[in-house]
Design a protein around this motif. Structure first.
Motif, PDB file in Angstrom:
ATOM      1  N   GLY A  35     -16.814 -13.833  61.860  1.00 35.48           N
ATOM      2  CA  GLY A  35     -17.417 -14.324  62.867  1.00 35.48           C
ATOM      3  C   GLY A  35     -18.033 -15.786  62.771  1.00 35.48           C
ATOM      4  O   GLY A  35     -18.839 -16.300  63.433  1.00 35.48           O
ATOM      5  N   VAL A  36     -17.721 -16.476  61.655  1.00 36.79           N
ATOM      6  CA  VAL A  36     -18.248 -17.937  61.396  1.00 36.79           C
ATOM      7  C   VAL A  36     -16.951 -18.781  61.726  1.00 36.79           C
ATOM      8  O   VAL A  36     -16.005 -18.651  61.546  1.00 36.79           O
ATOM      9  CB  VAL A  36     -18.313 -18.107  59.716  1.00 36.79           C
ATOM     10  N   VAL A  37     -17.401 -19.719  62.422  1.00 32.69           N
ATOM     11  CA  VAL A  37     -16.400 -20.801  62.823  1.00 32.69           C
ATOM     12  C   VAL A  37     -16.315 -21.919  62.019  1.00 32.69           C
ATOM     13  O   VAL A  37     -17.502 -22.210  61.196  1.00 32.69           O
ATOM     14  CB  VAL A  37     -17.095 -21.615  64.252  1.00 32.69           C
ATOM     15  N   PRO A  38     -15.278 -21.958  61.126  1.00 32.12           N
ATOM     16  CA  PRO A  38     -15.052 -22.999  60.116  1.00 32.12           C
ATOM     17  C   PRO A  38     -15.942 -24.154  60.239  1.00 32.12           C
ATOM     18  O   PRO A  38     -15.660 -24.785  61.175  1.00 32.12           O
ATOM     19  CB  PRO A  38     -13.591 -23.294  59.761  1.00 32.12           C
ATOM     20  N   THR A  39     -16.647 -24.696  59.261  1.00 31.52           N
ATOM     21  CA  THR A  39     -17.348 -25.799  59.357  1.00 31.52           C
ATOM     22  C   THR A  39     -16.296 -27.350  59.426  1.00 31.52           C
ATOM     23  O   THR A  39     -16.599 -28.057  60.194  1.00 31.52           O
ATOM     24  CB  THR A  39     -18.154 -25.937  57.798  1.00 31.52           C
ATOM     25  N   ARG A  40     -15.106 -26.967  58.921  1.00 28.44           N
ATOM     26  CA  ARG A  40     -14.004 -28.304  59.141  1.00 28.44           C
ATOM     27  C   ARG A  40     -13.751 -28.297  60.555  1.00 28.44           C
ATOM     28  O   ARG A  40     -13.459 -29.577  60.835  1.00 28.44           O
ATOM     29  CB  ARG A  40     -13.144 -28.109  58.119  1.00 28.44           C
ATOM     30  N   VAL A  41     -13.900 -27.503  61.437  1.00 25.70           N
ATOM     31  CA  VAL A  41     -13.588 -27.753  62.789  1.00 25.70           C
ATOM     32  C   VAL A  41     -14.734 -27.918  63.871  1.00 25.70           C
ATOM     33  O   VAL A  41     -14.653 -28.320  65.050  1.00 25.70           O
ATOM     34  CB  VAL A  41     -12.706 -26.544  63.394  1.00 25.70           C
ATOM     35  N   ARG A  42     -15.985 -27.646  63.399  1.00 23.53           N
ATOM     36  CA  ARG A  42     -17.113 -27.834  64.261  1.00 23.53           C
ATOM     37  C   ARG A  42     -17.253 -29.101  64.773  1.00 23.53           C
ATOM     38  O   ARG A  42     -17.399 -29.059  66.152  1.00 23.53           O
ATOM     39  CB  ARG A  42     -18.384 -27.529  63.630  1.00 23.53           C
ATOM     40  N   GLN A  43     -17.054 -30.288  64.128  1.00 22.53           N
ATOM     41  CA  GLN A  43     -17.223 -31.632  64.834  1.00 22.53           C
ATOM     42  C   GLN A  43     -16.203 -31.748  65.929  1.00 22.53           C
ATOM     43  O   GLN A  43     -16.413 -32.186  66.991  1.00 22.53           O
ATOM     44  CB  GLN A  43     -17.235 -32.573  63.934  1.00 22.53           C
ATOM     45  N   LYS A  44     -14.986 -31.149  65.792  1.00 21.06           N
ATOM     46  CA  LYS A  44     -13.999 -31.189  66.764  1.00 21.06           C
ATOM     47  C   LYS A  44     -14.247 -30.557  67.882  1.00 21.06           C
ATOM     48  O   LYS A  44     -14.011 -30.982  69.205  1.00 21.06           O
ATOM     49  CB  LYS A  44     -12.589 -30.799  66.112  1.00 21.06           C
ATOM     50  N   ILE A  45     -15.010 -29.352  67.915  1.00 16.66           N
ATOM     51  CA  ILE A  45     -15.421 -28.567  69.176  1.00 16.66           C
ATOM     52  C   ILE A  45     -16.401 -29.319  69.753  1.00 16.66           C
ATOM     53  O   ILE A  45     -16.483 -29.556  71.113  1.00 16.66           O
ATOM     54  CB  ILE A  45     -15.768 -27.181  68.688  1.00 16.66           C
ATOM     55  N   ILE A  46     -17.461 -29.940  68.913  1.00 15.14           N
ATOM     56  CA  ILE A  46     -18.615 -30.701  69.579  1.00 15.14           C
ATOM     57  C   ILE A  46     -17.962 -31.680  70.331  1.00 15.14           C
ATOM     58  O   ILE A  46     -18.440 -32.008  71.532  1.00 15.14           O
ATOM     59  CB  ILE A  46     -19.667 -31.408  68.314  1.00 15.14           C
TER      60      ILE A  46
END
Length: 77
Positions: A35-46
């Motif tokens: 259920g965790v969105v990987p931290t390394r892709v979070r900025q890309k989603i933002i």
């Protein structure tokens, strides 16, 4: 995030295959992230949400909301 933006958008923004985006919803014992969105892709989603949809997403949006929790192994709560 999937319910909010769709697998297709998240896959495009993050460069991850659709199956890997779906894996964010799987328990860890099934090869998912629990259920965790990987931290390394979070900025890309933002960035993608802001650029494509003019929508604001913050790092806090990736944390469980009240009454939610991350998936444990086997989906047991």
């Amino acid at each position: 995030m999937i319910a909010r933006f769709t697998v297709e958008k998240l896959s495009g923004w993050t460069g991850r295959h659709r199956s890997r985006v779906h894996a964010w919803t799987w328990p860890t014992d099934r090869g998912g992230t629990g259920g965790v969105v990987p931290t390394r892709v979070r900025q890309k989603i933002i960035d993608g949400a802001r650029q494509d949809l003019n929508e604001t997403v913050t790092f806090a949006d990736f944390e469980p909301m009240e009454g939610e929790q991350y998936l444990s192994m086997g989906g047991a709560q």
